[in-house]
Design a protein around this motif. Structure first.
Motif, short mmCIF file in Angstrom:
data_model
loop_
_atom_site.label_atom_id
_atom_site.label_comp_id
_atom_site.label_asym_id
_atom_site.label_seq_id
_atom_site.Cartn_x
_atom_site.Cartn_y
_atom_site.Cartn_z
N GLU A 1 36.89 -44.27 -14.17
CA GLU A 1 37.40 -43.32 -13.18
C GLU A 1 38.26 -44.01 -12.13
O GLU A 1 39.28 -43.46 -11.69
N VAL A 2 37.87 -45.22 -11.75
CA VAL A 2 38.67 -45.99 -10.79
C VAL A 2 40.05 -46.30 -11.40
O VAL A 2 41.08 -46.14 -10.74
N VAL A 3 40.04 -46.72 -12.64
CA VAL A 3 41.29 -47.04 -13.35
C VAL A 3 42.16 -45.79 -13.48
O VAL A 3 43.36 -45.82 -13.18
N ILE A 4 41.57 -44.70 -13.89
CA ILE A 4 42.30 -43.44 -14.07
C ILE A 4 42.96 -43.01 -12.77
O ILE A 4 44.14 -42.66 -12.74
N ASN A 5 42.23 -43.07 -11.67
CA ASN A 5 42.77 -42.66 -10.37
C ASN A 5 43.81 -43.64 -9.85
O ASN A 5 44.73 -43.24 -9.13
N LEU B 1 45.90 -45.32 -11.78
CA LEU B 1 47.10 -45.15 -12.60
C LEU B 1 47.82 -43.83 -12.35
O LEU B 1 49.04 -43.77 -12.45
N SER B 2 47.09 -42.78 -12.03
CA SER B 2 47.72 -41.47 -11.89
C SER B 2 46.87 -40.54 -11.04
O SER B 2 45.65 -40.56 -11.12
N THR B 3 47.56 -39.72 -10.25
CA THR B 3 46.85 -38.69 -9.49
C THR B 3 46.98 -37.33 -10.18
O THR B 3 46.28 -36.40 -9.86
N SER B 4 47.90 -37.26 -11.13
CA SER B 4 48.07 -36.04 -11.94
C SER B 4 48.30 -36.48 -13.39
O SER B 4 48.67 -37.61 -13.65
N ASN B 5 48.07 -35.59 -14.31
CA ASN B 5 48.27 -35.92 -15.72
C ASN B 5 47.48 -37.18 -16.10
O ASN B 5 48.02 -38.13 -16.66
N TRP C 1 49.89 -40.36 -18.08
CA TRP C 1 48.72 -41.11 -17.64
C TRP C 1 49.01 -42.23 -16.64
O TRP C 1 48.09 -42.77 -16.04
N ILE C 2 50.26 -42.63 -16.47
CA ILE C 2 50.60 -43.70 -15.52
C ILE C 2 51.75 -43.18 -14.65
O ILE C 2 52.91 -43.19 -15.07
N GLY D 1 50.29 -48.15 -10.02
CA GLY D 1 49.90 -48.12 -11.42
C GLY D 1 51.02 -48.56 -12.34
O GLY D 1 50.81 -49.34 -13.28
N ILE D 2 52.23 -48.10 -12.06
CA ILE D 2 53.40 -48.49 -12.86
C ILE D 2 53.65 -49.98 -12.72
O ILE D 2 53.87 -50.68 -13.71
#
Length: 133
Positions: A27-31, A33-37, A95-96, A101-102
């Motif tokens: 979840e930390v990684v997901i957030n 990398l992206s706040t949407s999609n 996802w990124i 994140g980019i």
């Protein structure tokens, strides 16, 4: 010194480290990398699991005196698939999407590509030094 063994061990440390982070902190990684999609949690966790075991396989291979060309190619192709997949995600905005994140994704992708290229170069050098002996 850049030996094949050292490059493979560095690649292994990278895989194991990122694998642990992705598996235990998806979840930390997901957030990050992206706040949407956002990527599905299961995808990040499975990727972490796969990276961890790929890292263990790299460690095993790094202790072989002369890893086969096919084995080195297997790891290098995996590294190049990482670059292609990352490029696809970045180009499609999937996802990124955050600037941090980019940036981190680009740095990691360059590092992974460097490992893949160095592994192939160092394995080729082993063949050349064997022929000269």
């Amino acid at each position: 010194m850049f030996t094949l063994s050292n490059v493979m061990k560095a690649n292994a440390v990278s895989c194991i480290g990122f694998g642990i982070v992705l598996f235990f902190l998806p979840e930390v990684v997901i957030n990050f990398l992206s706040t949407s999609n956002q990527a599905p949690k299961v995808v990040i966790s499975v990727l972490g699991f796969a990276l961890f075991f790929n890292g263990l396989h790299l460690i095993w291979a790094s202790f072989k005196l002369m890893p086969s060309k096919l084995l080195v190619l297997y790891f290098s192709v995996g590294d190049f698939i990482w670059i292609i997949s990352t490029s696809y995600l970045l180009l499609t905005g999937l996802w990124i999407t955050t600037s941090k994140g980019i940036a981190v994704t680009l740095i990691v992708s360059l590092m992974v590509g460097f490992f893949g290229l160095l592994q192939m170069i160092k394995r080729k050098e082993m063949d050349n030094s064997y022929e000269l002996a």
